[in-house]
Design an enzyme around this catalytic site. Structure first.
Site, PDB file in Angstrom:
ATOM      1  CG  ASP A  17      -2.219   0.785   0.891  1.00 23.50           C
ATOM      2  OD1 ASP A  17      -2.194   1.737   0.388  1.00 23.50           O
ATOM      3  OD2 ASP A  17      -3.226  -0.183   0.875  1.00 23.50           O
ATOM      4  CG  HIS A  29      -4.371   2.231  -2.072  1.00 25.89           C
ATOM      5  ND1 HIS A  29      -4.234   3.079  -1.043  1.00 25.89           N
ATOM      6  CD2 HIS A  29      -5.765   2.412  -2.448  1.00 25.89           C
ATOM      7  CE1 HIS A  29      -5.667   3.392  -0.482  1.00 25.89           C
ATOM      8  NE2 HIS A  29      -6.451   3.010  -1.550  1.00 25.89           N
ATOM      9  CG  ASP A  51      -8.505   0.089  -3.022  1.00 25.45           C
ATOM     10  OD1 ASP A  51      -7.604  -0.463  -3.563  1.00 25.45           O
ATOM     11  OD2 ASP A  51      -8.503   0.363  -1.773  1.00 25.45           O
ATOM     12  CD  GLU A  52      -9.999   4.176  -0.734  1.00 28.61           C
ATOM     13  OE1 GLU A  52     -10.744   4.871  -0.394  1.00 28.61           O
ATOM     14  OE2 GLU A  52      -9.096   3.572  -0.471  1.00 28.61           O
ATOM     15  CD1 TRP A  73     -14.100  -1.712  -2.184  1.00 31.06           C
ATOM     16  CD2 TRP A  73     -14.238  -0.348  -0.433  1.00 31.06           C
ATOM     17  NE1 TRP A  73     -13.688  -0.317  -2.535  1.00 31.06           N
ATOM     18  CE2 TRP A  73     -13.580   0.472  -1.513  1.00 31.06           C
ATOM     19  CE3 TRP A  73     -14.576   0.506   0.622  1.00 31.06           C
ATOM     20  CZ2 TRP A  73     -13.258   1.975  -1.435  1.00 31.06           C
ATOM     21  CZ3 TRP A  73     -14.134   1.793   0.788  1.00 31.06           C
ATOM     22  CH2 TRP A  73     -13.625   2.424  -0.203  1.00 31.06           C
ATOM     23  CE1 TYR A  98     -14.381  -2.830   3.911  1.00 32.91           C
ATOM     24  CE2 TYR A  98     -13.259  -0.634   4.426  1.00 32.91           C
ATOM     25  CZ  TYR A  98     -13.593  -1.898   3.691  1.00 32.91           C
ATOM     26  OH  TYR A  98     -13.043  -1.860   2.332  1.00 32.91           O
ATOM     27  CB  THR A 132      -3.285  -2.385  10.467  1.00 29.98           C
ATOM     28  OG1 THR A 132      -2.402  -2.291   9.486  1.00 29.98           O
ATOM     29  CG2 THR A 132      -3.833  -3.796  10.572  1.00 29.98           C
ATOM     30  CD  GLU A 133      -5.985   2.755   7.565  1.00 30.11           C
ATOM     31  OE1 GLU A 133      -6.396   1.648   8.265  1.00 30.11           O
ATOM     32  OE2 GLU A 133      -6.288   3.299   6.497  1.00 30.11           O
TER      33      GLU A 133
END
Ligand code: ACM
Length: 563
Positions: A221, A296, A359-360, A426, A451, A503-504
Site C-alpha cells: 500500500d 495505493h 481501489d481508490e 466494499w 470493516y 491497520t492504520e
C-alpha cells in the site's frame, strides 16, 4: 484514511435461496424439527462457533484419557498427529496414532465416500460414550470435524501448559455439517503496520478454529511494501520503511499533525512467505495475496519513481493515512514490471485468485499529464476510468494466461470489467450486485458489516482510537451476504464474504486481536451456518464459552461486558 462510502443500514427483504438442500437430504437419521429448533439450554454444552448445520444432542459423554488412541488411515495420519499435538500441552497426554482398526474407546478419523454429497468441506461427527468418530468425504471435512471436536472439549484444552483437575469430557452428539459459502475470509493489512510472521501464524490458527478458509493478505500500500521481490530489491530496500508515522487521529492540516519520529519497517522474505503459505495450507486455508495497483502504490513509487507519472519526483512511503495522489504510469515497461512482480507472486502463492487492489486510484495525475493523455489517445480509451480498466485488463489477461484469476475491489467495475475478473464489493453491495448480475464472481466485503477497523461501541471515548465508523458485534452477526436483488442463478456468483482489518490505528498484534474478536467469530457464523440456523441469542450463549477459548489462546478479545 480510506475514503469510505456512507453506510446504509441494510434490511433483509426476503429469504435467500436455501443452499443446504443436499444437507437436508443427508440428515442421516436426524430429524429436521430437532435440528432447526434453537435450544439455548444446549448452547453452552455444544458451544460450537460457527454453529453447525445440524446438531443433535445425545446423552452421556466421551472421556478423553491418556490411553485414548487416534485411529486413521494413511492419508490422514498427518491430521491425526496434528490433533494429538494440539491436545498435548493442556492435557499432558501423548496420544497415540494408529492405522490399525479401532477397538475400545477411541477417536476415529475416517474418509467416507458415501458422504460425497456433503462436499469437500463437510463432515459428520458422532460422539458416544464409547468413541468419537469423524467421517468426511475429503481431508478438509475431516479437518473441520477435528475443529468441532476441539470446541466440544473444555476451553482449557486450548491452553499451552498442563491444566490440573480438568476432566476432558466430550458431550455426546451427532453433528452433520458443511459450510454455506466457499469463500470465508479474513483480510489483514500489514502495510500500514507490519505484523510479524509469528502473529500471522497465530492469525491463521484462529481462522482455522473458526473454519474460515481464506486469508487475504494485504501486502502493499502507500505506507509500505512488505513482500520481497527478488527481481526488484528496492521494493523492500526502500519501500518497506517509512521515516515516521502519524500519531493520533488523521487531520487534513499538516500544521496540526503529530508524528512518532521513528522509522516503521518490515517485510516478509520469500522464505517467510513460503512458510506462511504452507502453514496455512496445513490448516486448509488459502492465502490470497494483494498487490495494489495502479493506485495505493506510493511505497512502490518511492522505490521505482520511473513507474510513476512524474519520474523525477522524490518520494518516500506515506507517513500519514489516506490515499496518495501518486499513481503508476501506463507505459509498457510499467505493465512489464508489474507482470514480473506477479510472476514472483504466483510462484509463492498457489491461490487461484490473485488480488490486484484497484481501489481508490486517484486519477488526477493521469488527467494532468500530457504524456498519459497522449497514451490514452494511442490506446483509444475515452477517459481515465477506461484507462484504469485497460490497466486491469492487462493484468487479468496475464494472470489468466498463467491459469490464475484476478480479483479486485469494486472500482475495477468502473470503465468496464475484465471478463474473467472477480469483484470484492466494499463500497456497500451495489458493486457486488452489478457484478453478479453481469455474471462475475463476487466476494462481499461491505464497510457496513465487515470493516472490523470500525468502532465496536457507540461510546467511542471508552475505546482505543479507531477508524470512524461504528460496527457492533450484533450488526456483524446479522449480516446476510446474499442480496435480495439477486435471482438464484445470480446469487450463485456470490462466493461468500470476508472481514477487513485495516491497520492504520492498529500498531500491534494485540490491537488487531482486540478489533477482530469477537466480531470475527460472528462473521465466521455468517459465512458458515445455514441462514435458518442463525440465531443471535443462541450465538451469545455459545459466545460466552467461546470467549474462554479465545482467552485460553491468549487472544486479546474485547470483553463482552465492555460498554
Ligand atoms: C478499501 O477500503 N479502500 C478497499
Amino acid at each position: 484514511m480510506r475514503h469510505r462510502m456512507p453506510e446504509f443500514a441494510r434490511r433483509l427483504r426476503r429469504l435467500p435461496p436455501v443452499r443446504c438442500g443436499v444437507l437436508t437430504a443427508l440428515l442421516l437419521g436426524v430429524t429436521v424439527a430437532t435440528s432447526l429448533t434453537a435450544q439455548p439450554a444446549d448452547a453452552a454444552r455444544y458451544a460450537i462457533i460457527p454453529r453447525p448445520a445440524v446438531l443433535e444432542p445425545r446423552s452421556g459423554e466421551f472421556l478423553l484419557t491418556a490411553r485414548t488412541i487416534i485411529h486413521t488411515r494413511g492419508a490422514d495420519t498427518m491430521l491425526a498427529h496434528q490433533l494429538a499435538r494440539d491436545l498435548a500441552p493442556a492435557t499432558g497426554f501423548a496420544l497415540g496414532v494408529s492405522t490399525a482398526p479401532a477397538r475400545g474407546a477411541h477417536i476415529v478419523l475416517q474418509r467416507d465416500r458415501t458422504l460425497d454429497s456433503l462436499g469437500a468441506e463437510g463432515y459428520v461427527l458422532d460422539v458416544t460414550r464409547e468413541r468419537v468418530q469423524i467421517r468426511a468425504p475429503q481431508a478438509t471435512g475431516l479437518f473441520y470435524g477435528v475443529q468441532s471436536l476441539r470446541q466440544l472439549l473444555p476451553p482449557a484444552v486450548l491452553r499451552d501448559a498442563m491444566q490440573a483437575g480438568v476432566t476432558w469430557a466430550v458431550p455426546a452428539v451427532r453433528v452433520v455439517d458443511r459450510p454455506r459459502f466457499v469463500w470465508r475470509g479474513a483480510h489483514l493489512d500489514v502495510s500500514r503496520h507490519f505484523m510479524p510472521v509469528d502473529f500471522v501464524k497465530k492469525w491463521i490458527d484462529l481462522l482455522a478454529l473458526h473454519k474460515l478458509n481464506t486469508f487475504h493478505w494485504h501486502l502493499t500500500d502507500d505506507q509500505g511494501w512488505r513482500l520481497e521481490i527478488r527481481k526488484y530489491p528496492r521494493l523492500t530496500e526502500v519501500g518497506s520503511c517509512r521515516p515516521r508515522t502519524l500519531i493520533g487521529p488523521f487531520t487534513t492540516s499538516e500544521a496540526t499533525r503529530r508524528y512518532d519520529e521513528s522509522r516503521h519497517c518490515g517485510f516478509y522474505t520469500q522464505e517467510d512467505v513460503r512458510e506462511v503459505v504452507a502453514y496455512a495450507a496445513a490448516r486448509h486455508i488459502t492465502v490470497v495475496p494483494e498487490i495494489e495497483m495502479p493506485g495505493h502504490a506510493q511505497a512502490l513509487l518511492a522505490a521505482y519513481p520511473q513507474l510513476g507519472v512524474y519520474p523525477d519526483s522524490v518520494i518516500v512511503p506515506m507517513q500519514v493515512w489516506g490515499v496518495s495522489n501518486f499513481i503508476m504510469n501506463v507505459e509498457e515497461r510499467t505493465i512489464a514490471f508489474m507482470h514480473d512482480v506477479l510472476d514472483e507472486v504466483m510462484a509463492l502463492f498457489p491461490s487461484p485468485f490473485i488480488h490486484i487492489g484497484g481501489d481508490e486510484a486517484d486519477k488526477a495525475q493521469w488527467k494532468a499529464s500530457e504524456r498519459v493523455q497522449a497514451r490514452m489517445r494511442e490506446l483509444g480509451v475515452k477517459d481515465e476510468h477506461e484507462l484504469q480498466s485497460w490497466f486491469i485488463r492487462r493484468m487479468d489477461t496475464y494472470l489468466a494466461s498463467k491459469g490464475r484469476r484476478l480479483i479486485g475491489w469494486d472500482e475495477i467495475l468502473e470503465g468496464g470489467l475484465a471478463p474473467n475478473a472477480a469483484v470484492m464489493s466494499w463500497r456497500g453491495t451495489a458493486g457486488g450486485i452489478a457484478a453478479a448480475k453481469a455474471g462475475h464472481d463476487v466476494v462481499m466485503a461491505p464497510t457496513s458489516h465487515t470493516y472490523l477497523d470500525y468502532y465496536q461501541s457507540a461510546n467511542k471515548a471508552n475505546e482505543p482510537l479507531a477508524f470512524g465508523g461504528f460496527l457492533p458485534l450484533d450488526t456483524v452477526y446479522t449480516y446476510e451476504p446474499l442480496p435480495p436483488e439477486l435471482t438464484d442463478e445470480q446469487a450463485r456468483h456470490v462466493l461468500g464474504a470476508q472481514a477487513q482489518h485495516w491497520t492504520e490505528y492498529m500498531r500491534t498484534p494485540r490491537h488487531v486481536e482486540y478489533m477482530a474478536f469477537p466480531r470475527l467469530s460472528a462473521l465466521a457464523e455468517v459465512v458458515w451456518t445455514p441462514r435458518s440456523r442463525k440465531d443471535l441469542g443462541h450465538f451469545h450463549a455459545r459466545l460466552t464459552v467461546h470467549m474462554q477459548r479465545l482467552a485460553a489462546l491468549g487472544v486479546n478479545a474485547r470483553p463482552l461486558d465492555s460498554r
